[in-house]
Scaffold this active site. Sequence first.
Site, short mmCIF file in Angstrom:
data_model
loop_
_atom_site.label_atom_id
_atom_site.label_comp_id
_atom_site.label_asym_id
_atom_site.label_seq_id
_atom_site.Cartn_x
_atom_site.Cartn_y
_atom_site.Cartn_z
N GLU A 1 0.78 -1.24 -0.12
CA GLU A 1 0.01 0.01 -0.14
C GLU A 1 0.85 1.39 0.17
OE1 GLU A 1 -2.93 0.24 3.24
OE2 GLU A 1 -3.45 2.23 2.75
N LYS B 1 -7.06 -0.31 11.65
CA LYS B 1 -6.50 -0.48 10.45
C LYS B 1 -5.40 0.37 10.23
CE LYS B 1 -5.84 -1.02 5.97
NZ LYS B 1 -5.15 -0.32 5.17
N HIS C 1 -2.33 10.97 -0.01
CA HIS C 1 -2.34 9.65 -0.66
C HIS C 1 -2.30 9.38 -2.07
CE1 HIS C 1 -3.31 5.27 0.14
NE2 HIS C 1 -4.00 5.33 -0.86
#
Length: 420
Positions: free
Chosen positions: A82, A259, A372
């Site tokens: 990720e 998470k 992101h």
Amino acid sequence: MRSRSRLTGFFRLGIGERRRQVLEASGLPEHRLAAIEPGALPLEVADGMIENVIGEYSLPFAVAVNFVVDGAEVLVPMAIEEPSVVAASSNAARLARPGGFITEATPPVMIGQIQVVGIDDVDRAAVALRDAGASLLEDARRLVPRLTDRGAGPVGFDVRILARHPGPDGGVVVAHLNIDCRDAMGANLVNTLCEALAERVARIAGGRPALRILSNLTDGRLVTVRCRIEENDPEVRAAVASASRFAELDPYRATTHNKGIMNGVDAVLLATGQDWRAVEAGAHAYASRTGTYRPLAIWRDDGTALVGELVMPLAVGTVGGALHSHPAARLALELAGVDSAGKLAAVAGAAGLATNLAALRALATEGIQRGHMALHARGIARAAGATGDLVDRVAAELSASGDVKPDRAREIVARLKEFP
Ligand code: NAD
């Protein structure tokens, strides 16, 4: 002295220069990097690790920088697919300097469960087992003399009544054997001892032995990580503390909050060859221990700084498991300078608190998508055929357009290649 983990501008360097700096900072010889070359895991070794092997599966291996854990500068190895986890944790670790992350841990005690079924009188069974506890512990210790001599091994014995009324299993009692596994994760050690003791435990309880296996709810093997982030902007402090309270109030939010913690924790666990499913299972069960799913880390505004605290179970090992066979996992431990399970748990926990802080700060301020998407855009640009300088140019154009998609990236790459 040059800082071991404060590698300024590390993300801007090429892979070769990053490697050079990591070797210099860690003091490792260059040949050790063979462990993270593509194809470093021999296929025969892979074939011996699991069943039905037909190949290998690669992931990026990175180091997060800027970490100080218990006063030591640490390069934090991460393997993850990720984008932005490595960058976010490095940024948060920079904010946490100079104090860095301060940790404490319980002794590395795992729980082995011996289930006994078909018991007529569970109260009598529980009393009999408690009376025999010291002697059962002695039996268990004799089976692991080396660990016992070092003050570890079997350290406690508990009994819990699970079913009183005759049902399909009759009366059910479970004996817990608590075992200090030192630097091993300990699954095999715990399971072996549970199997060895099961017959005697069942005889004493007056029932039949059933399951004998470790519990992954390793609430006797906790790590606590704290950090303090000086933050001048009262609005940012208030927003992060409010985001923490949201997670404390709402399991839907707490799940996503956790998470974000596991982003950092799992990346370290994967890089260092740990059983991350075991840690995941334990973390979420521990988060639910009050009957409500809660955040593993909370943040408070103390008037000048943000103060964060993470508490979670972390059953990890620096001996055994995949470390026997996986060269990159052994290198990761060396890069982190970790020589005990306790230190590895501290580093993984610090990575988790760092990724949590980065996510909360981003969410509470600019919104998480901007940072992101900028990183995601670089991945999309590369996949569309951009190399070298073109990656940043294509990524910048993609981000500015707000349309970070492969088709758009291919168009931009084609145009810039034609008209550089
Ligand atoms: P392991 O079986 O390789 O055993 C480690 C051994 O190392 C110990 O038994 C001990 O004899 C030795 N040792 C040497 N130095 C030590 C030190 N300083 N401290 C402690 N022990 C030392 O590994 P393990 O940790 O028993 O088992 C871990 C593996 O079990 C993982 O691969 C995991 O995936 C797997 N597993 C997990 C589960 C589960 O989580 N439910 C169940 C079964 C198996």
